[in-house]
Design an enzyme around this catalytic site. Sequence first.
Site, PDB file in Angstrom:
ATOM      1  N   SER A 268     -11.440  -7.084   0.578  1.00 13.09           N
ATOM      2  CA  SER A 268     -12.354  -6.590   1.611  1.00 13.09           C
ATOM      3  C   SER A 268     -11.880  -5.237   2.111  1.00 13.09           C
ATOM      4  CB  SER A 268     -12.410  -7.570   2.778  1.00 13.09           C
ATOM      5  OG  SER A 268     -13.085  -7.027   3.892  1.00 13.09           O
TER       6      SER A 268
ATOM      7  N   TYR B 282      -6.668 -11.331   9.237  1.00 10.43           N
ATOM      8  CA  TYR B 282      -7.605 -11.179   8.119  1.00 10.43           C
ATOM      9  C   TYR B 282      -7.189 -10.009   7.237  1.00 10.43           C
ATOM     10  CZ  TYR B 282     -12.049 -10.532   5.643  1.00 10.43           C
ATOM     11  OH  TYR B 282     -13.021 -10.392   4.672  1.00 10.43           O
TER      12      TYR B 282
END
Length: 318
Positions: A163, A189
């Site tokens: 990501s 994350y």
Amino acid sequence: MSVPQTPHIFGANTTAAEVIDGVDLHGRRAVVTGASSGIGVETARALAAAGADVTLAVRDTDAGARVVARLEAELPSKSGQLTVGRLDLADRSTVAAFVAAWHGPLDILVNNAGVMAPPELIRTPDGRETQFAVNHLGHFALAVGLHPALAAANGARIVSVASIGHLFSPVVFDDLDYRYRPYDPWTSYGQSKTANVLFAVGAAERWAGDGITANALMPGNIADTSLARHMDMQQVADFIASGELALPPQKTVEQGAATSVLLAASPSVEGITGRYFEDCAQSEPVAERAGAVAGVAPYALDPENAARLWAVSEALVR
């Protein structure tokens, strides 16, 4: 210095179906984790449409079975076979069971499943912070366990779905599990997504002699997926207002799966390994992380970081 680009005719708006058009995967076998929703479904659809036999590796096998039934009704008769396998990346025993049940070569492994930004610190049963455990460690254990099957395929590909969120944090080796610093859903994350990229770098280095390529990717800002179910939207709005976070233009799920499918199956990336892609092309390095909507952080491609993460991961999943 610019990154050499792979020759292609694809871009940000390309769909998975367009990438796979004309590709023949009959006789190939694939595993797609997290294939009961979102871009995992579309990745499985595209690979099966090209003839690959695809195993949907999912936590909820009932949901996986519903996806299989829907895809079988929608795909043409010459598509590959679709099956469901139980896999909970937070539960090491299910990873071991999935590996033990696999027999024969594996041509494509798409590490697609993930969790994003739960607002509170959650630990797995073995004490690991959940995002790092699910997004990285579970997939690491799966890939290492399936390594003999991948090596037997003579040209296997591993696809690691990362990501743009990797720009939020490098891997903080001294505190992977937030035991000594306050938990933050976004740096957590970020380090898990950086780990996804570093895994590809590490696998490319170690497994090239087995004919295995490994690459990571940013699928895009995908509308309407379950990955965002934990997100605090006010916090996201605050991040955007502060300049710490900027979001690229939204993509459909079909567009979001395109780069995964490119790396899994397209002849245009044959032999390319240890790289990070977005919008169906290799990414440029990014110098300034704040507000960036594209690019890859140099720390995510650093071979020393990759080697250190590999050693740490081996110890943690042993």
